[in-house]
Design an enzyme around this catalytic site. Structure first.
Site, PDB file in Angstrom:
ATOM      1  N   GLY A 117       9.704  -4.808  -0.041  1.00 51.79           N
ATOM      2  CA  GLY A 117      11.131  -4.620   0.165  1.00 51.79           C
ATOM      3  C   GLY A 117      11.732  -5.803   0.912  1.00 51.79           C
ATOM      4  O   GLY A 117      11.325  -6.108   2.040  1.00 51.79           O
TER       5      GLY A 117
ATOM      6  N   THR B 240      12.948   3.126  -3.223  1.00 50.47           N
ATOM      7  CA  THR B 240      11.955   2.290  -2.552  1.00 50.47           C
ATOM      8  C   THR B 240      11.278   1.316  -3.515  1.00 50.47           C
ATOM      9  O   THR B 240      10.397   0.556  -3.109  1.00 50.47           O
ATOM     10  CB  THR B 240      10.898   3.164  -1.868  1.00 50.47           C
TER      11      THR B 240
ATOM     12  N   ARG C 129       0.562   1.067  -6.925  1.00 52.49           N
ATOM     13  CA  ARG C 129      -0.875   1.081  -6.635  1.00 52.49           C
ATOM     14  C   ARG C 129      -1.652   1.452  -7.903  1.00 52.49           C
ATOM     15  O   ARG C 129      -2.441   2.395  -7.928  1.00 52.49           O
ATOM     16  CB  ARG C 129      -1.234   2.077  -5.536  1.00 52.49           C
TER      17      ARG C 129
ATOM     18  N   TYR D   1       5.213  -0.227 -14.301  1.00 51.59           N
ATOM     19  CA  TYR D   1       5.241  -0.507 -12.862  1.00 51.59           C
ATOM     20  C   TYR D   1       6.595  -0.105 -12.268  1.00 51.59           C
ATOM     21  O   TYR D   1       7.649  -0.525 -12.739  1.00 51.59           O
ATOM     22  CB  TYR D   1       4.986  -1.997 -12.582  1.00 51.59           C
TER      23      TYR D   1
ATOM     24  N   HIS E 177       2.814   3.839   5.603  1.00 52.59           N
ATOM     25  CA  HIS E 177       4.250   3.705   5.364  1.00 52.59           C
ATOM     26  C   HIS E 177       5.045   4.624   6.288  1.00 52.59           C
ATOM     27  O   HIS E 177       4.559   5.684   6.695  1.00 52.59           O
ATOM     28  CB  HIS E 177       4.606   4.139   3.937  1.00 52.59           C
TER      29      HIS E 177
END
Length: 428
Positions: free
Chosen positions: A400, A340, A384, A364, A313
């Site tokens: 995104g 994010t 994750r 989540y 990332h």
């Protein structure tokens, strides 16, 4: 003190032993804690606040900010220097971002517990607090035993099946973005697993194959989860420094040195990924500015590349000093959910999430939270991860979405992210 070469194995073994009740395990850089057997808890739903202490439950309605409600509830318990551990669901954000119309009264927002037992492992060895002598002996035996066991065997999961219509949902969001409704949204998809999962074993195997910023393993309030968090949502340390670490912009990682380097170069040159990251940093900077002493917010490590398991990332760090009239919970509420994992502007992005993600997110893209007796706080982003309740187990990942997004590429990004967990799932 005993020296532990594999803390993840030790933590997995303590969780699997099933003799310490509910627990939250949390890994920070160089330090691991297993917090278990709650003396009390604070549970917040959209409809009510429940506090438990010594087996006595108090239930009441609440109003205002969920962060203030949880902070006050913790302050009302006789903690006597104890820490608190737990989680916030994504829906915790609905109050600060005007999305409460999407909630029903039973929507869980937060669950924190105060443990009787804490087991800490770091470079100095093992420290146990709150346990009886017999329990402490058992804990040392379990940890010693864990250091000589093989890694569990995985039952890999197919993540390419998609009954959620993800590409169509991405296309709908792109149309809204191009119409000027908002700049970015993170849309996710759920992958239901066809079998029950051994969550502690999945944690151990997954941790051996991931490079998280933080990791966690928990069983609390009927929910089991384990994850390898790529970033902090917020931390407030004892010096009142507020930190957040926005990650945005993704490519696959772990495909070999040449492929990884090519993906890294592509990531650093891709206008879509750079724009996505820059607007995330801009939003995080503005949020910290809103709760910080003027002049203290700053960005460091701008657009560094960080490897997180099966992906890499673009990453930056934003810090500021918390203003005197603000609490750690004020800072968390301002920064939550992570930019994010929601969208930009946040209010419109979160509205799009509630409309276009369909399933409630729950843990989540929420956070696992640790609150120290001194008032310091850390909340790590839940991505994750694997989740399990009595109704089944699942994975979830998102991407995104901006105006330049292509649905097929965003679907591929969810597959790349799911690759941090899916190959390491252990069947119960």
């Amino acid at each position: 003190m005993e020296y532990v070469t594999d803390p993840a194995a030790a933590m997995s073994r303590l969780a699997a032993a099933d003799r310490f009740g509910e627990y939250v395990m949390y890994e920070q850089p160089g330090s691991w804690v297993f917090a278990a057997d709650p003396l009390g808890s604070v549970e917040l739903d959209a409809g009510e606040l429940r506090t438990v202490w010594n087996g006595q439950t108090t239930t009441r309605a609440w109003t205002g900010s969920p962060a203030t409600a949880v902070d006050a509830a913790l302050a009302g318990l006789p903690l006597d220097g104890r820490n608190a551990y737990g989680w916030l669901g994504f829906e915790f954000c609905a109050y600060s971002l005007s999305a409460t119309r999407y909630l029903n009264p039973l929507t869980p927002l937060a669950h924190l517990m105060i443990p009787r037992i804490e087991v800490r492992i770091d470079a100095t060895g093992v420290r146990i607090s709150g346990a009886t002598p017999g329990e402490a002996c058992d804990i040392h035996d379990l940890i010693a035993d864990s250091q000589h066991t093989e890694l569990p065997v995985a039952h890999p999961v197919d993540v390419r099946t998609d009954p959620t219509g993800y590409p169509d949902r991405v296309a709908a969001a792109v149309a809204e973005i191009r119409a000027g409704d908002y700049q970015k949204v993170i849309l996710s998809r759920k992958v239901q697993l066809p079998f029950a999962v051994d969550v502690p074993a999945t944690y151990r195997l997954g941790r051996a194959n991931n490079t998280p910023a933080r990791s966690f393993l928990l069983r609390l309030g009927g929910l089991e989860a384990a994850g390898f968090s790529p970033e902090l949502v917020a931390s407030v340390d004892d010096d009142r420094v507020v930190t957040t670490e926005p990650l945005a912009g993704t490519r696959a990682f772990g495909l070999g040195a040449a492929a990884d380097e090519a993906a890294r170069a592509e990531l650093l040159a891709d206008p879509k990924e750079i724009v996505e990251h820059a607007i995330s940093v801009q939003t995080s900077f503005a949020e910290i500015t809103a709760v910080a002493v003027p002049g203290t917010p700053a960005v460091s490590d701008f657009m560094a590349v960080r490897e997180r398991g099966s992906v890499q990332h673009l990453a930056s760090t934003v810090r500021g000093t918390l203003a005197a009239d603000r609490t750690a919970w004020d800072a968390l509420e301002m920064l939550f959910p992570s930019v994010t994992a929601s969208g930009i502007p946040k209010r419109e992005g979160v509205d799009s999430v509630f409309r276009n993600d369909r399933d409630p997110r729950g843990l989540y893209s929420g956070a696992v939270v640790c609150v120290s007796a001194t008032g310091a706080l850390e909340a790590t982003l839940v991505l994750r991860a694997i989740y399990q309740t009595g109704e089944g187990a699942w994975l979830r990942a998102g991407a995104g979405i901006v105006g330049q997004s292509r649905p097929e590429r965003e679907f591929e990004e969810t597959c790349e992210k799911l690759g941090s967990v899916a190959p390491y799932v252990v069947k119960a």
